[in-house]
Design an enzyme around this catalytic site. Structure first.
Site, short mmCIF file in Angstrom:
data_model
loop_
_atom_site.label_atom_id
_atom_site.label_comp_id
_atom_site.label_asym_id
_atom_site.label_seq_id
_atom_site.Cartn_x
_atom_site.Cartn_y
_atom_site.Cartn_z
N LYS A 116 0.78 -1.00 0.45
CA LYS A 116 0.24 0.08 -0.15
C LYS A 116 0.49 1.41 0.08
CE LYS A 116 -3.80 -2.22 2.53
NZ LYS A 116 -4.61 -2.25 3.07
N GLN B 62 -4.96 -1.00 9.71
CA GLN B 62 -4.87 -2.37 9.89
C GLN B 62 -5.53 -3.45 10.01
OE1 GLN B 62 -3.85 -3.19 6.24
NE2 GLN B 62 -3.60 -5.40 6.18
N ASP C 203 -11.42 3.30 4.81
CA ASP C 203 -11.48 2.03 4.69
C ASP C 203 -12.82 1.87 4.43
OD1 ASP C 203 -9.65 -0.28 3.94
OD2 ASP C 203 -9.11 0.18 6.28
N1 GUN Z 1 -6.43 -6.08 6.62
C1 GUN Z 1 -7.14 -6.94 4.94
N2 GUN Z 1 -7.42 -5.91 4.21
C2 GUN Z 1 -7.91 -5.71 5.13
C3 GUN Z 1 -8.37 -3.48 4.15
O1 GUN Z 1 -9.01 -3.58 3.33
N3 GUN Z 1 -8.10 -2.96 5.38
C4 GUN Z 1 -7.91 -2.78 6.51
N4 GUN Z 1 -7.76 -2.05 7.11
N5 GUN Z 1 -7.19 -3.87 6.78
C5 GUN Z 1 -7.59 -5.23 5.37
#
Ligand code: GUN
Length: 304
Positions: free
Chosen positions: A54, A98, A121
């Site tokens: 990311k 996350q 998110d």
């Molecule tokens: N863990 C797995 N996918 C995601 C996501 O799209 N966002 C976040 N914050 N954590 C994740």
């Protein structure tokens, strides 16, 4: 005949290019780039890889990104304090915590502490509610990416029967909302659904987000259906690789490298039944990252 491939990497490139152009425009207009901060609690190895991807993708298109790494032993109050600092920081447009958080930690309280205007998110109840009401807000990245993947491959949704396997807050539920908003007829299935395969076989569009390796086999797929695979799992051993891949270049590659990834869809058993298939890797994964960048741009545009 083999299913046509829904190439997520290609669609992700398109989206990143679109976002990059608007990031440049915003930078010129307001004199600073969009800012994204990811909070990682603990050392979950998959999460470490995800957030690295990311951050790199963000930097490449001119979004300034940073990671706050907190120890697994952090208290909820410490994490909340980090979120609150970012809420107040005028140069941070997007905040992402996350998931999964370490066992026993109240993720609800932490996600609710994020300023909804910085919730890239789309997990804050404010944005979840807006999506349910069909109003604008932040949409979770994975389901938003899947809609882009279908749209940009000219796959119609209106009037189609979409079946979503899985009811998670991150994928299943928002996926169902987005498909409804696109005028599909939507069925959501889960672990208690009776005769899952039969329900899935009714789908024109089948989204597999159950988190079980290779579970979706030919009995789940109507010939010609569009199959979107959201799962991601490591292949364990040559026997499993042979079962999943058959005699194919992917088996050869597994033998060379000793590792491979596979989704919730059984590739060997589904590829000649589905009309379209999004592969793992190279399907949904790259889109999740691209949509996070788009959401961060959206946050910056709304805040400046
Ligand atoms: N863990 C797995 N996918 C995601 C996501 O799209 N966002 C976040 N914050 N954590 C994740």
């Amino acid at each position: 005949m083999s299913a046509r491939i829904l190439d997520g990497a290609q669609v992700a490139r398109q989206i990143r290019a679109e976002v990059a152009a608007e990031v440049k425009e915003l930078q010129q207009r307001v004199g600073r780039p969009p800012g994204l901060t990811v909070i990682l609690v603990g050392e979950d190895p998959a999460s470490v890889v995800y957030i690295r991807n990311k951050a790199r993708a963000a930097e490449k298109i001119g979004i300034r990104s940073s990671v706050i790494r907190l120890p697994e032993t952090s208290t909820e109050a410490q994490i909340l304090a980090a979120v609150q600092r970012l809420n107040q920081d005028a140069e941070i447009d997007g905040i992402l915590v996350q998931l999964p958080l370490p066992r026993g930690m109240a993720s609800d309280a932490i996600l609710e502490a994020i300023d909804p205007d910085k919730d890239v998110d789309g997990f804050h109840p404010h944005n979840v509610g807006r999506l349910a009401l069909g109003r604008s807000g932040f949409v979770p990245c994975t389901p938003a990416g899947i809609v882009e993947l279908l749209r940009r491959n000219d796959i119609p949704l209106e009037g189609r029967h979409a079946v979503v396997l899985g009811r998670s807050n991150i994928v299943g539920k928002p996926m169902a909302q987005l498909l409804l908003a696109a005028h599909a007829t939507v069925t959501v299935c889960h672990s208690r659904t009776r005769d899952l395969a039969a329900v899935a076989r009714g789908a024109d569009i089948l989204v597999a987000a159950v988190g079980r390796k290779g579970m979706v086999t030919e009995e789940f797929v109507r010939p010609g259906a569009v199959v979107v695979d959201v799962g991601i799992h490591p292949v364990e051993g040559e026997d499993e690789a042979r079962d999943l891949f058959g005699d194919s270049p992917r088996l050869e590659k597994f033998r060379e490298k000793g590792t491979a990834l596979v989704g919730d869809v059984h590739p060997r058993r589904v590829r000649d039944v589905a009309g379209w298939l999004s592969p793992v890797p190279g399907g949904v994964g790259p889109l999740t990252v691209a949509l996070l960048l788009r959401n961060t741009l959206q946050a910056a545009q709304q805040r400046t």
